[in-house]
Design a protein around this motif. Structure first.
Motif, short mmCIF file in Angstrom:
data_model
loop_
_atom_site.label_atom_id
_atom_site.label_comp_id
_atom_site.label_asym_id
_atom_site.label_seq_id
_atom_site.Cartn_x
_atom_site.Cartn_y
_atom_site.Cartn_z
N GLY A 1 23.09 5.40 -25.23
CA GLY A 1 22.54 4.12 -25.68
C GLY A 1 21.05 4.24 -25.86
N LEU A 2 20.53 3.09 -26.66
CA LEU A 2 18.99 2.98 -26.83
C LEU A 2 18.77 1.58 -26.79
CD1 LEU A 2 18.43 5.41 -30.19
CD2 LEU A 2 17.90 5.73 -27.65
N VAL A 3 17.66 1.20 -26.18
CA VAL A 3 17.12 -0.21 -26.17
C VAL A 3 15.62 -0.05 -26.67
CG1 VAL A 3 16.73 -2.20 -24.77
CG2 VAL A 3 18.81 -1.03 -24.58
N ASP A 4 15.42 -1.15 -27.63
CA ASP A 4 14.14 -1.17 -28.03
C ASP A 4 13.46 -2.45 -27.67
OD1 ASP A 4 11.87 -1.26 -29.64
OD2 ASP A 4 12.71 -1.07 -31.68
N ARG A 5 12.27 -2.22 -26.80
CA ARG A 5 11.80 -3.20 -26.02
C ARG A 5 10.72 -3.88 -26.82
NH1 ARG A 5 10.54 -1.57 -19.98
NH2 ARG A 5 10.17 -3.69 -19.67
N GLY A 6 10.43 -3.36 -28.05
CA GLY A 6 9.39 -4.00 -28.93
C GLY A 6 8.25 -2.95 -29.06
N ALA A 7 7.27 -3.48 -30.04
CA ALA A 7 6.24 -2.64 -30.20
C ALA A 7 5.00 -2.92 -28.79
CB ALA A 7 5.27 -3.07 -31.63
N GLY A 8 4.71 -1.65 -28.42
CA GLY A 8 3.87 -1.70 -27.34
C GLY A 8 4.56 -1.90 -26.05
N LYS A 9 5.79 -1.95 -26.10
CA LYS A 9 6.68 -2.22 -24.76
C LYS A 9 7.70 -1.02 -24.45
CE LYS A 9 6.47 -7.08 -25.31
NZ LYS A 9 7.25 -8.35 -25.41
N GLY A 10 7.72 -0.03 -25.39
CA GLY A 10 8.50 1.16 -25.12
C GLY A 10 9.87 0.95 -25.48
N ALA A 11 10.63 1.75 -25.20
CA ALA A 11 12.05 2.14 -25.45
C ALA A 11 12.93 2.45 -24.12
CB ALA A 11 12.40 2.69 -26.62
N LEU A 12 14.21 2.39 -23.88
CA LEU A 12 15.05 2.96 -22.99
C LEU A 12 16.05 3.68 -23.97
CD1 LEU A 12 15.85 -0.27 -21.08
CD2 LEU A 12 13.94 1.30 -20.56
N ILE A 13 16.15 4.99 -23.24
CA ILE A 13 17.17 5.83 -23.84
C ILE A 13 17.93 6.09 -22.58
CG2 ILE A 13 17.78 8.25 -24.72
CD1 ILE A 13 14.49 8.31 -25.65
N TYR A 14 19.38 5.98 -22.69
CA TYR A 14 20.16 6.19 -21.95
C TYR A 14 21.16 7.40 -22.05
CZ TYR A 14 19.90 1.54 -20.41
OH TYR A 14 19.27 0.24 -20.11
N SER A 15 21.39 8.45 -21.41
CA SER A 15 22.08 9.61 -21.48
C SER A 15 22.97 9.74 -20.33
CB SER A 15 21.07 10.73 -21.68
OG SER A 15 20.24 10.88 -20.83
N GLU A 16 24.08 10.84 -20.72
CA GLU A 16 25.01 11.06 -19.74
C GLU A 16 25.39 12.56 -19.60
OE1 GLU A 16 28.90 8.65 -18.72
OE2 GLU A 16 29.41 10.36 -20.14
N ARG A 17 25.70 13.43 -18.52
CA ARG A 17 26.09 14.56 -18.44
C ARG A 17 27.34 14.80 -17.62
NH1 ARG A 17 21.96 16.91 -17.14
NH2 ARG A 17 22.41 17.58 -14.75
N VAL A 18 28.46 15.42 -18.37
CA VAL A 18 29.56 15.58 -17.45
C VAL A 18 29.66 17.07 -17.14
CG1 VAL A 18 32.24 15.69 -17.44
CG2 VAL A 18 30.74 13.62 -18.53
N ILE A 19 29.78 17.57 -15.82
CA ILE A 19 29.79 18.71 -15.44
C ILE A 19 31.32 19.32 -14.92
CG2 ILE A 19 28.66 20.45 -13.56
CD1 ILE A 19 26.49 18.03 -13.48
N ARG A 20 31.64 20.34 -15.61
CA ARG A 20 33.12 20.84 -15.22
C ARG A 20 33.10 22.16 -14.60
NH1 ARG A 20 36.75 17.30 -17.36
NH2 ARG A 20 35.96 15.76 -18.78
N ASP A 21 33.96 22.44 -14.02
CA ASP A 21 34.12 23.96 -13.42
C ASP A 21 34.42 24.59 -14.74
OD1 ASP A 21 36.42 26.23 -12.44
OD2 ASP A 21 34.75 25.79 -10.83
N ALA A 22 33.90 25.64 -14.98
CA ALA A 22 34.37 26.51 -16.29
C ALA A 22 35.57 27.08 -16.39
CB ALA A 22 33.25 27.44 -16.68
#
Length: 284
Positions: free
Chosen positions: A107-128
């Protein structure tokens, strides 16, 4: 500049990682375990007979590196800071073998010019070998220089409520002056944590401790105070980073008991500054 559609579909590399007992011991040492060689409860985290992985080690497994620094992300990487981190452990982490980490921007959230942005990320870790899911880690990156790109204004992840009143438990854990230099050997090579010039450009007087190292120190406090170092009791840990820690400072974790878990926050003793807020922990 960020292009929302491009960043949401960004091909973060899938990582296949071989895990040795030395990697587990290094991680545990890099978050401060083993400072008291006579503490027998910490010995299994640093000594190979019966070695145990601290649950927070999941945040460095299958890690794709500082991918956001790539020019085609459109992100002003010098000005990014780690905003939030969560970890759900599905089963105790192995101390050897091979794991696979699959990451994506959620996900992404634009907080506006001069206020920055939020970047949401996820990682799933599995036994190979088995394909079993070991852990799910999710993070929020605050891109301070990237607001105003025309992206969505929400939804924003709601924080856990802050605890009130006196904590039920307080634990102080020191960090070492060179701890960031050790921690980066786990694979997080952001120069903000070792290069004074990069730290200055980012607005800090000196290199700061990795947010995920702070996460590991607080995890240590929770395991010590709530679980008596029994890693099978770890379920989920979620927090917000409020302020940076400088290597060498003492992290005080304040804990409030809750049904099925705890609320927590952490502060730096030397400056009396809250560095972790809105913390929530759940037992497995």
């Amino acid at each position: 500049m960020i292009v929302a559609e491009k960043l949401l579909a960004y091909p973060i590399p899938e990582i296949r990682q071989s895990l040795r007992w030395q990697d587990v011991a290094l991680y545990n040492l890099s978050i401060g375990l083993g400072q008291d060689p006579m503490d027998l409860r910490q010995l299994p985290f640093t000594y190979e007979p019966g070695l145990v992985a601290m649950p927070s080690m999941a945040v460095v497994l299958g890690y794709p590196g500082f991918w956001i620094k790539a020019p085609d992300t459109g992100v002003d990487w010098v000005r990014v800071v780690h905003g939030e981190q969560s970890l759900t452990l599905h089963r105790p982490l192995p101390v050897s073998g091979e794991v696979i980490g699959t990451s994506r921007v959620t996900g992404l959230v634009d907080r506006g010019a001069g206020k920055g942005a939020l970047i949401y990320s996820e990682r799933v870790i599995r036994d190979a070998a088995s394909g079993e899911k070991l852990a799910t880690v999710a993070m929020t990156t605050f891109a301070r220089g990237d607001g105003g790109f025309g992206g969505p204004s929400g939804p924003v992840k709601p924080p856990h409520p802050e605890a009130e009143g006196m904590p039920d438990l307080v634990l102080d854990l020191p960090t070492r002056p060179e701890q960031a230099a050790y921690y980066r050997l786990n694979g997080d090579h952001n120069p903000l944590h070792i290069d004074p010039e990069v730290a200055t450009k980012a607005g800090f007087p000196r290199p700061i401790l990795h947010g995920l190292c702070t996460f590991g120190v607080v995890c240590h406090a929770l395991m010590k105070g709530l679980c008596d170092y029994d890693t099978t009791r770890f379920g989920t840990m979620d927090l917000r980073f409020s302020s940076p820690v400088y290597p060498g400072e003492t992290i005080r974790t304040e804990i409030w008991h809750r049904p099925g878990g705890a609320a927590f926050r952490a502060r730096v003793v030397e400056r009396d500054v809250v560095v972790v807020s809105n913390g929530a922990f759940r037992f497995a």
